[in-house]
Design a protein around this motif. Structure first.
Motif, PDB file in Angstrom:
ATOM      1  N   ARG A 156       0.834  -1.202   0.000  1.00  0.00           N
ATOM      2  CA  ARG A 156       0.000   0.000   0.000  1.00  0.00           C
ATOM      3  C   ARG A 156       0.872   1.257   0.000  1.00  0.00           C
ATOM      4  N   GLU A 196       0.255  -4.025   3.918  1.00  0.00           N
ATOM      5  CA  GLU A 196       0.416  -2.617   4.268  1.00  0.00           C
ATOM      6  C   GLU A 196       1.886  -2.201   4.222  1.00  0.00           C
ATOM      7  N   THR A 197       2.771  -3.088   4.667  1.00  0.00           N
ATOM      8  CA  THR A 197       4.186  -2.731   4.796  1.00  0.00           C
ATOM      9  C   THR A 197       5.073  -3.844   4.251  1.00  0.00           C
TER      10      THR A 197
END
Length: 288
Positions: free
Chosen positions: A214, A250-251
């Protein structure tokens, strides 16, 4: 056609009725339709499976009400907690038994709530007991052909996914000559390559790998939705199983965890799913 079976049992008193109803509610029984009139009260408790067991000769030394469960030790703890709220501690030791093995390959504990109110909770020790027969795939890839589509983008992740996929395929019996690896620029290109490979009909399954992280824009959602849709559409249109191994995280840390550090290797899992789906398709084809 038989739809269900109901066994009606009386309890010795209104207090016993309330106690038994309270225990069954605490254990999560589905309540059925009850009744209450001048002659008394009734309460129904529903279970997914009901059995009527007829006996001749010696009556088994089991409580008249037997309740089959899974996770018997958790049920025992739940019953004990309920009893602690309704009985004195010294009474519980005499009324609630420990979980013990039976001679009929099961474990059992009993609860005695009063005269003629003895319950037995049991769990079979046979791992196949109660398992619904189903067609399932075998994890044997011998003789199967696979294409693995992976990406150059985020190779620190996708290379780990690729190694996991190849490990799963080779461990399961796939020959190296029967596994073709295709590397595309990024996740956006994965569905196109997967569709082209599937349409050749040279492969029994396609394993799709990729990694989307993301960012601060809507780019992530737009790419992910189209990649998932394209892979799914290719599978539906061609009839060739497509295993989904595209990470959406996300990471970078989350992606590394899913590529073999802490949360397994999703490439390995995708390849295993591909093997199983090929096996299932072959079994279903034979059964036609």
């Amino acid at each position: 056609m038989i739809k269900g079976i109901t066994l009606v049992r009386s309890v010795p008193s209104a207090d016993a009725f309330d106690q038994l109803s309270s225990l069954f509610n605490a254990l999560g029984f589905e309540p059925g339709k009850g009744w209450h009139d001048d002659s008394g009260r009734g309460a129904a408790f529903l279970a997914p499976v009901g059995n009527l067991e007829l006996v001749t000769g010696r009556v088994p030394a089991v409580p008249p009400i037997l309740i089959e469960v899974n996770q018997l030790d958790h049920v025992h703890s739940a019953v004990e907690r309920w009893m602690l709220a309704h009985y004195r501690t010294e009474e519980i030791a005499a009324q609630l038994s420990a979980v013990e093995l039976t001679h009929w390959n099961s474990r059992l504990f009993t609860v005695e709530l009063g005269p003629e109110m003895k319950l037995g909770f049991w769990q079979s020790e046979n791992p196949l007991h109660g398992v619904v027969p189903a067609v399932e795939g075998d994890l044997n890839a011998t003789g199967m052909r696979f294409a693995v589509v992976t990406t150059r983008w985020n190779t620190v992740i996708t290379d780990r996914l690729l190694q996991g996929s190849l490990d799963a395929l080779y461990r399961s019996g796939a020959a190296k000559k029967d596994v073709e690896v295709v590397r595309v620029p990024g996740a956006w290109e994965v569905p196109s390559a997967a569709r082209t490979l599937a349409e050749t009909k040279k492969f029994d399954a396609i394993v799709t790998l990729g990694c989307l992280l993301r960012g601060e824009t809507a780019h992530y959602e737009a790419i992910y939705n189209e990649v998932a849709r394209g892979i799914g559409q290719s599978q539906q249109d061609t009839g060739i199983p497509h295993a989904f191994g595209v990470l959406t995280c996300e990471t970078l840390e989350q992606a590394l965890d899913r590529a073999g550090l802490k949360a397994g290797n999703k490439g390995f899992e995708a390849a295993i799913a591909a093997i199983e789906m090929v096996s299932i398709q072959r079994k279903l084809a034979v059964a036609k």
